[in-house]
Each structure stands twice: as C-alpha cells, then as structure tokens.
Design an enzyme around this catalytic site. Structure first.
Site, PDB file in Angstrom:
ATOM      1  N   SER A 143       0.873  -1.176   0.000  1.00 29.95           N
ATOM      2  CA  SER A 143       0.000   0.000   0.000  1.00 29.95           C
ATOM      3  C   SER A 143       0.908   1.225   0.000  1.00 29.95           C
ATOM      4  O   SER A 143       2.094   1.132   0.354  1.00 29.95           O
ATOM      5  CB  SER A 143      -0.838  -0.018   1.285  1.00 29.95           C
ATOM      6  OG  SER A 143      -1.442   1.224   1.511  1.00 29.95           O
ATOM      7  N   TYR A 156      -1.832  -0.543  10.593  1.00 30.07           N
ATOM      8  CA  TYR A 156      -1.862  -0.850   9.161  1.00 30.07           C
ATOM      9  C   TYR A 156      -0.520  -0.497   8.509  1.00 30.07           C
ATOM     10  O   TYR A 156       0.070  -1.304   7.792  1.00 30.07           O
ATOM     11  CB  TYR A 156      -3.006  -0.069   8.505  1.00 30.07           C
ATOM     12  CG  TYR A 156      -3.231  -0.421   7.050  1.00 30.07           C
ATOM     13  CD1 TYR A 156      -3.538  -1.723   6.664  1.00 30.07           C
ATOM     14  CD2 TYR A 156      -3.150   0.548   6.047  1.00 30.07           C
ATOM     15  CE1 TYR A 156      -3.759  -2.045   5.329  1.00 30.07           C
ATOM     16  CE2 TYR A 156      -3.370   0.235   4.714  1.00 30.07           C
ATOM     17  CZ  TYR A 156      -3.676  -1.070   4.358  1.00 30.07           C
ATOM     18  OH  TYR A 156      -3.887  -1.394   3.037  1.00 30.07           O
TER      19      TYR A 156
HETATM   20  N1  LIG Z   1      -8.704  -0.557  -1.136  1.00 32.18           N
HETATM   21  C1  LIG Z   1      -7.656   0.190  -0.934  1.00 32.18           C
HETATM   22  O1  LIG Z   1      -7.751   1.415  -0.972  1.00 32.18           O
HETATM   23  C2  LIG Z   1      -6.311  -0.443  -0.691  1.00 32.18           C
HETATM   24  C3  LIG Z   1      -5.183   0.366  -0.812  1.00 32.18           C
HETATM   25  C4  LIG Z   1      -3.926  -0.182  -0.614  1.00 32.18           C
HETATM   26  C5  LIG Z   1      -3.788  -1.516  -0.310  1.00 32.18           C
HETATM   27  N2  LIG Z   1      -4.911  -2.302  -0.178  1.00 32.18           N
HETATM   28  C6  LIG Z   1      -4.682  -3.724   0.151  1.00 32.18           C
HETATM   29  O2  LIG Z   1      -5.338  -4.537  -0.801  1.00 32.18           O
HETATM   30  C7  LIG Z   1      -5.665  -5.805  -0.234  1.00 32.18           C
HETATM   31  C8  LIG Z   1      -7.122  -6.125  -0.539  1.00 32.18           C
HETATM   32  O3  LIG Z   1      -7.941  -5.178   0.094  1.00 32.18           O
HETATM   33  P1  LIG Z   1      -9.316  -4.663  -0.520  1.00 32.18           P
HETATM   34  O4  LIG Z   1      -9.223  -3.199  -0.610  1.00 32.18           O
HETATM   35  O5  LIG Z   1      -9.713  -5.449  -1.680  1.00 32.18           O
HETATM   36  O6  LIG Z   1     -10.285  -4.952   0.735  1.00 32.18           O
HETATM   37  P2  LIG Z   1     -11.532  -5.929   0.924  1.00 32.18           P
HETATM   38  O7  LIG Z   1     -12.546  -5.637  -0.112  1.00 32.18           O
HETATM   39  O8  LIG Z   1     -11.913  -5.791   2.343  1.00 32.18           O
HETATM   40  O9  LIG Z   1     -10.925  -7.379   0.649  1.00 32.18           O
HETATM   41  C9  LIG Z   1     -10.001  -7.938   1.540  1.00 32.18           C
HETATM   42  C10 LIG Z   1     -10.014  -9.423   1.380  1.00 32.18           C
HETATM   43  O10 LIG Z   1      -9.133 -10.010   2.333  1.00 32.18           O
HETATM   44  C11 LIG Z   1      -9.846 -10.997   3.054  1.00 32.18           C
HETATM   45  N3  LIG Z   1      -9.318 -11.235   4.387  1.00 32.18           N
HETATM   46  C12 LIG Z   1      -9.240 -10.403   5.444  1.00 32.18           C
HETATM   47  N4  LIG Z   1      -8.717 -11.034   6.510  1.00 32.18           N
HETATM   48  C13 LIG Z   1      -8.459 -12.313   6.118  1.00 32.18           C
HETATM   49  C14 LIG Z   1      -7.946 -13.466   6.737  1.00 32.18           C
HETATM   50  N5  LIG Z   1      -7.601 -13.470   8.028  1.00 32.18           N
HETATM   51  N6  LIG Z   1      -7.810 -14.606   6.013  1.00 32.18           N
HETATM   52  C15 LIG Z   1      -8.175 -14.644   4.721  1.00 32.18           C
HETATM   53  N7  LIG Z   1      -8.707 -13.599   4.069  1.00 32.18           N
HETATM   54  C16 LIG Z   1      -8.851 -12.442   4.764  1.00 32.18           C
HETATM   55  C17 LIG Z   1     -11.270 -10.487   3.090  1.00 32.18           C
HETATM   56  O11 LIG Z   1     -12.178 -11.522   3.461  1.00 32.18           O
HETATM   57  P3  LIG Z   1     -13.618 -11.177   4.115  1.00 32.18           P
HETATM   58  O12 LIG Z   1     -14.512 -10.824   2.963  1.00 32.18           O
HETATM   59  O13 LIG Z   1     -14.021 -12.425   4.804  1.00 32.18           O
HETATM   60  O14 LIG Z   1     -13.406 -10.011   5.039  1.00 32.18           O
HETATM   61  C18 LIG Z   1     -11.394 -10.043   1.641  1.00 32.18           C
HETATM   62  O15 LIG Z   1     -11.587 -11.147   0.809  1.00 32.18           O
HETATM   63  C19 LIG Z   1      -5.357  -5.685   1.263  1.00 32.18           C
HETATM   64  O16 LIG Z   1      -4.110  -6.286   1.518  1.00 32.18           O
HETATM   65  C20 LIG Z   1      -5.259  -4.182   1.471  1.00 32.18           C
HETATM   66  O17 LIG Z   1      -4.436  -3.841   2.548  1.00 32.18           O
HETATM   67  C21 LIG Z   1      -6.162  -1.792  -0.359  1.00 32.18           C
END
Ligand SMILES: NC(=O)c1ccc[n+]([C@@H]2O[C@H](COP(=O)([O-])OP(=O)(O)OC[C@H]3O[C@@H](n4cnc5c(N)ncnc54)[C@H](OP(=O)(O)O)[C@@H]3O)[C@@H](O)[C@H]2O)c1
Length: 280
Positions: A143, A156
């Site tokens: 990130s 985070y």
């Molecule tokens: N969106 C942003 O702005 C952003 C920016 C920078 C980096 N990121 C990174 O991108 C990645 C994906 O995030 P996202 O934005 O797509 O968020 P999201 O929509 O909340 O998706 C996160 C995914 O990770 C899963 N997860 C969480 N804890 C877990 C665990 N203990 N074991 C297995 N799966 C787990 C969630 O499952 P559940 O559905 O069961 O919760 C979901 O499938 C993350 O690493 C995040 O830090 C996101």
C-alpha cells in the site's frame, strides 16, 4: 516459456475487492485460478461472476483463513494437487486504525497475523514448488501506507512496512531461482476495506485522542467516497503476472507517484509538516 502449458494462479482474499477482480481478470487471460476465501458463504459472488464472464471452468475456490496455524498446510495441499504455480497474489488483508494508546495489543497482533504472518505462511507453502520449477511470480499487496505512514493508521502502516521489508529480502533470496517477488502499492480504491476499517476504528470519546479520532474518521470517510476504481489495481496485477521480468515496486493510484517522489527529494521534516497540516 511453453505457451501450451496451463498457467496457474492462487489469489488470497478473493471474496471481494481487489482479490475477486484479480481472479476474474487472470481467468480472462487464460490462467487457472484458485481464489482463497475465509468465509465459504461468500464464494458465490466470485464463482457466479466467473460463470457470467464465460470463465467458470477456470476458477475454483478454497477455504482459507490466512491467520490459522494450518493455513500453510492447506496451501501445501493445494500445491500438491495442482503441481505448479505460476503466480501467487498475497492480497488478503485489512486496515486497522486508531491512535496507538487506544489500540489494545490484541488488535496489533491481529493486524500482523493477517497482513504479515498470514502472507508469510502462504508464501512459505508455495516457495518449494516455485524454487524447484525455477519460475514463478509472487505479488504482495502492499500500500502507499507501506511507504509513508499516516497518524491514526499505525497498525496498518506498520504491517505494510513489514510486508515491504519481507518482500525486499525474499526478492533477493529467490532471484537466483528465477522466482520474482513484486510489491503493488495502491493508494485509495473503492473496496470494502473502508467500511470494514471504519467499523473497527477505535474512537473512544473518553480517550484524549477522541476529537482527533472523530475528525480523522471523517477524513477517511471522505477518502473512501472519492477513492478510485479497483479494476485499475486488478489490471496492473495481471500485467505483472504476464511479465517475464517484473520490476520490484508498482505504485498505483491518484497522487501516489507524486507523494513518493516528494518523499525522495524533500527533507523529512517538510514531509512531516505537510502531513500534519492535512491532519484534522
Ligand atoms: N482498497 C484500498 O484502498 C487499498 C489500498 C492499498 C492496499 N490495499 C490492500 O489490498 C488488499 C485487498 O484489500 P481490498 O481493498 O480489496 O479490501 P476488501 O474488499 O476488504 O478485501 C479484503 C479481502 O481479504 C480478506 N481477508 C481479510 N482477513 C483475512 C484473513 N484473516 N484470512 C483470509 N482472508 C482475509 C477479506 O475476506 P472477508 O470478505 O471475509 O473479510 C477479503 O476477501 C489488502 O491487503 C489491502 O491492505 C487496499
């Protein structure tokens, strides 16, 4: 590369957000994709979308909570079944926020268990296969918070800085074996991460940080509403998956490259002042 060989990918956290879109985009490009999902009741959305796109036979789901001790064994069993893996996308994660004093130790540990140790568990299970095959790409979802830390996002940022350090070491370890390690560093994108993070944000009214935390929450809500389309991130991940020799870092998102450039050239004190000026 043998173009007739079936290419395989494993994506963690495939229930929604980036993970689901990455699975679909990889399948559209011909990969056989295993999307791991911790809550089995959520697998329908990915499988139905895959069917709808005509790639249903190239997407499978496996239940996996990356924080569980047996997560490595579960991935190892998948590896035994499929034999080789071209691409691992360590995407599962969440964002924990609040002011350091207000966040219980349990939450710090949970954040690291998911974003750092979970990612390492899964990686360790695929490494023997990629090393022996002499190829593979591991894409770790970092990130902008893995490069610049903001107040109120300590857990985070610390977890993503750890992912950066781990990836830097692993890339050097695996280069001699033809295995590439890559970091994707997105800014803000519209996924579920915001709603989940906001729900868990520690903003205790009795805390000395209470007012600040409330105002910070408002800022996060605004960022969530104006965040970019997550398809951009899925596209770049697939581009990396198809590259012969991917770079180490792929920053992406509004203002991200400018922020990193300013961090590189400006005195740190100036950066701090600019961040604090933006803070409520
Ligand atoms: N969106 C942003 O702005 C952003 C920016 C920078 C980096 N990121 C990174 O991108 C990645 C994906 O995030 P996202 O934005 O797509 O968020 P999201 O929509 O909340 O998706 C996160 C995914 O990770 C899963 N997860 C969480 N804890 C877990 C665990 N203990 N074991 C297995 N799966 C787990 C969630 O499952 P559940 O559905 O069961 O919760 C979901 O499938 C993350 O690493 C995040 O830090 C996101």
């Amino acid at each position: 590369m043998d173009k007739t060989r079936r290419r395989t990918a494993l994506v963690t956290g495939a229930s929604g957000g980036f993970g689901r879109l990455i699975c679909l985009e990889l399948a559209r490009k011909g990969f056989y994709v295993i999307g791991t999902i911790r809550d089995e009741t959520k697998k329908g959305a990915l499988l139905e979308a895959a069917k709808h796109l005509g790639v249903g036979e190239r997407v499978e789901t496996v239940p996996l909570d990356v924080t569980r001790e047996d997560a490595g064994a579960i991935v190892a069993a998948v590896m035994k079944k499929i034999g080789t893996l071209d691409v691992l996308v360590n995407n599962a994660g969440y964002a924990s926020g609040g002011f350091t004093e207000d966040i219980p130790m349990d939450e710090w540990i949970k954040q690291f268990e998911t974003n750092v140790f979970g990612l390492i568990r899964v990686t360790k299970a695929v490494l023997p296969y990629m090393r022996e095959a002499g190829r593979g790409t591991i894409i770790n979802m970092s990130s902008i918070s893995g490069r610049i830390a903001f107040p109120g996002l300590g857990p985070y940022a610390a977890s993503k800085f750890a992912v950066e350090g781990f990836s830097e070491a692993l890339r050097l370890e695996m280069q001699p074996y033809g295995v590439h390690v890559v970091l994707v560093e997105p800014g803000s994108y519209k996924t579920e991460i915001w709603a989940k993070g906001l729900a868990a944000f520690r903003a205790d009214p009795d805390s000395p940080y209470g007012d600040k935390a409330e105002r910070l929450l408002e800022m996060v809500r605004h960022t969530a509403n104006t965040a970019g389309p997550p398809e951009e991130v899925a596209k770049i991940v697939v581009r990396i998956a198809l590259e012969e020799k991917p770079r180490f870092r792929y920053p992406i998102g509004r203002g991200v490259k400018t922020a990193l450039m300013l961090k590189r050239i400006l005195p740190w004190r100036w950066i701090e002042r600019a961040i604090l000026k933006r803070m409520p």
